[in-house]
Motif scaffolding. Structure first.
Motif, PDB file in Angstrom:
ATOM      1  N   LYS A   1       0.823  -1.220   0.000  1.00  0.00           N
ATOM      2  CA  LYS A   1       0.000   0.000   0.000  1.00  0.00           C
ATOM      3  C   LYS A   1       0.858   1.272   0.000  1.00  0.00           C
ATOM      4  CE  LYS A   1      -3.998  -2.067   0.270  1.00  0.00           C
ATOM      5  NZ  LYS A   1      -4.933  -2.084  -0.808  1.00  0.00           N
ATOM      6  N   TYR A   2       2.165   1.121  -0.144  1.00  0.00           N
ATOM      7  CA  TYR A   2       3.072   2.273  -0.110  1.00  0.00           C
ATOM      8  C   TYR A   2       2.666   3.384  -1.074  1.00  0.00           C
ATOM      9  CZ  TYR A   2       7.329   5.064  -0.470  1.00  0.00           C
ATOM     10  OH  TYR A   2       8.213   6.099  -0.492  1.00  0.00           O
ATOM     11  N   PRO A   3       2.369   3.091  -2.359  1.00  0.00           N
ATOM     12  CA  PRO A   3       2.008   4.193  -3.265  1.00  0.00           C
ATOM     13  C   PRO A   3       0.768   4.965  -2.797  1.00  0.00           C
ATOM     14  CG  PRO A   3       2.406   2.184  -4.506  1.00  0.00           C
ATOM     15  CD  PRO A   3       2.417   1.809  -3.055  1.00  0.00           C
ATOM     16  N   ILE A   4      -0.199   4.266  -2.246  1.00  0.00           N
ATOM     17  CA  ILE A   4      -1.418   4.920  -1.761  1.00  0.00           C
ATOM     18  C   ILE A   4      -1.088   5.786  -0.550  1.00  0.00           C
ATOM     19  CG2 ILE A   4      -3.680   4.520  -0.703  1.00  0.00           C
ATOM     20  CD1 ILE A   4      -3.798   1.929  -2.413  1.00  0.00           C
ATOM     21  N   ILE A   5      -0.349   5.223   0.401  1.00  0.00           N
ATOM     22  CA  ILE A   5      -0.007   5.948   1.622  1.00  0.00           C
ATOM     23  C   ILE A   5       0.866   7.156   1.298  1.00  0.00           C
ATOM     24  CG2 ILE A   5       1.290   5.766   3.791  1.00  0.00           C
ATOM     25  CD1 ILE A   5       0.205   2.875   3.992  1.00  0.00           C
ATOM     26  N   LYS A   6       1.763   7.004   0.362  1.00  0.00           N
ATOM     27  CA  LYS A   6       2.664   8.105  -0.007  1.00  0.00           C
ATOM     28  C   LYS A   6       1.930   9.233  -0.721  1.00  0.00           C
ATOM     29  CE  LYS A   6       6.979   9.030  -2.456  1.00  0.00           C
ATOM     30  NZ  LYS A   6       7.654   9.813  -1.476  1.00  0.00           N
ATOM     31  N   ASN A   7       0.925   8.925  -1.523  1.00  0.00           N
ATOM     32  CA  ASN A   7       0.316   9.933  -2.381  1.00  0.00           C
ATOM     33  C   ASN A   7      -1.022  10.481  -1.912  1.00  0.00           C
ATOM     34  OD1 ASN A   7       2.439   9.891  -4.327  1.00  0.00           O
ATOM     35  ND2 ASN A   7       1.646   7.930  -5.024  1.00  0.00           N
ATOM     36  N   LYS A   8      -1.646   9.869  -0.937  1.00  0.00           N
ATOM     37  CA  LYS A   8      -2.955  10.339  -0.461  1.00  0.00           C
ATOM     38  C   LYS A   8      -2.791  11.230   0.771  1.00  0.00           C
ATOM     39  CE  LYS A   8      -5.689   7.871  -3.201  1.00  0.00           C
ATOM     40  NZ  LYS A   8      -6.692   8.335  -4.061  1.00  0.00           N
ATOM     41  N   LYS A   9      -3.611  12.256   0.836  1.00  0.00           N
ATOM     42  CA  LYS A   9      -3.586  13.172   1.989  1.00  0.00           C
ATOM     43  C   LYS A   9      -4.509  12.693   3.109  1.00  0.00           C
ATOM     44  CE  LYS A   9      -1.128  16.516   0.068  1.00  0.00           C
ATOM     45  NZ  LYS A   9       0.268  16.298   0.136  1.00  0.00           N
ATOM     46  N   PHE A  10      -5.524  11.925   2.763  1.00  0.00           N
ATOM     47  CA  PHE A  10      -6.522  11.476   3.730  1.00  0.00           C
ATOM     48  C   PHE A  10      -6.509   9.958   3.774  1.00  0.00           C
ATOM     49  CE2 PHE A  10     -10.831  10.229   5.000  1.00  0.00           C
ATOM     50  CZ  PHE A  10     -11.046  11.052   6.090  1.00  0.00           C
ATOM     51  N   SER A  11      -6.477   9.406   4.989  1.00  0.00           N
ATOM     52  CA  SER A  11      -6.480   7.956   5.154  1.00  0.00           C
ATOM     53  C   SER A  11      -7.884   7.474   5.535  1.00  0.00           C
ATOM     54  CB  SER A  11      -5.486   7.533   6.224  1.00  0.00           C
ATOM     55  OG  SER A  11      -5.590   6.155   6.465  1.00  0.00           O
ATOM     56  N   VAL A  12      -8.551   6.860   4.586  1.00  0.00           N
ATOM     57  CA  VAL A  12      -9.896   6.328   4.828  1.00  0.00           C
ATOM     58  C   VAL A  12      -9.869   5.239   5.912  1.00  0.00           C
ATOM     59  CG1 VAL A  12     -11.864   5.136   3.775  1.00  0.00           C
ATOM     60  CG2 VAL A  12     -10.704   6.974   2.529  1.00  0.00           C
TER      61      VAL A  12
ATOM     62  N   ASN B   1      -1.044   9.355   7.045  1.00  0.00           N
ATOM     63  CA  ASN B   1      -0.075   8.928   6.027  1.00  0.00           C
ATOM     64  C   ASN B   1       1.268   9.618   6.214  1.00  0.00           C
ATOM     65  OD1 ASN B   1      -2.015   7.247   4.966  1.00  0.00           O
ATOM     66  ND2 ASN B   1      -2.603   8.647   3.339  1.00  0.00           N
ATOM     67  N   LYS B   2       1.234  10.921   6.454  1.00  0.00           N
ATOM     68  CA  LYS B   2       2.466  11.683   6.663  1.00  0.00           C
ATOM     69  C   LYS B   2       3.189  11.204   7.918  1.00  0.00           C
ATOM     70  CE  LYS B   2       1.608  15.713   8.068  1.00  0.00           C
ATOM     71  NZ  LYS B   2       1.143  17.071   8.246  1.00  0.00           N
TER      72      LYS B   2
END
Length: 161
Positions: free
Chosen positions: A26-37, A100-101
């Motif tokens: 899930k690295y690409p999602i965590i790296k590029n998304k500002k909000f964690s569903v 994510n950050k």
């Protein structure tokens, strides 16, 4: 000079690869998304699943303290319900917009610690170790849920429901 730059670039690429392995698929999602569903809907269970224990503890502590406040507050039932919902939503939103950050920063620290603790390992061995140490764990989330439930039950028994 050019050789030092390429060494630095290779080190950064290696560190990125180790962080990517630590975080998982899930690295690409965590790296590029500002909000964690998942962080919004599952809160401390998701942080435990991601092995981000310090944030898990903070969320549980806030939940516990807000429950104590609500328990001992001298407010009517409607006001207590509103306060409870507002606290929960605010905590969920703050965590969700920052998870994510924070998680990537935590993963970078953990990877650096793994590298410092294992200076003799090859890059491939470090990759495998980071993958193993960072791999999400549903079992830990379940243990966390059970432990929190038992803790809350004990507290309710001690202070009365």
């Amino acid at each position: 000079m050019e050789n030092e730059v390429s060494k630095k670039e290779r080190k950064e690429q290696s560190d990125d690869k180790l962080v990517m392995e630590y975080v998982g698929k899930k690295y690409p999602i965590i790296k590029n998304k500002k909000f964690s569903v998942p962080a919004f809907f599952f809160g401390y269970l998701y942080t435990a699943y991601r092995k981000y224990y310090s944030l898990t503890f903070i969320i549980l502590l806030i939940n516990f303290l807000s429950a104590l406040f609500i328990k001992f507050a001298k407010l009517n039932d409607v006001t207590l319900a509103v306060v409870s919902v507002v606290i929960t939503i605010v905590v969920d939103l703050v965590v969700s917009f920052n998870f994510n950050k924070w998680y990537l920063k935590n993963a970078e620290k953990r990877v650096q610690k793994i590298k410092e603790d294992n200076p003799s390992l090859s890059e491939n061995d470090l990759v495998m170790l980071c993958s193993k140490k960072g791999k999400p764990s549903i079992g830990i989330s379940i243990i966390c849920l059970l432990a929190y439930s038992v803790f809350i039950s004990i507290i309710r028994t001690v202070i009365g429901s």
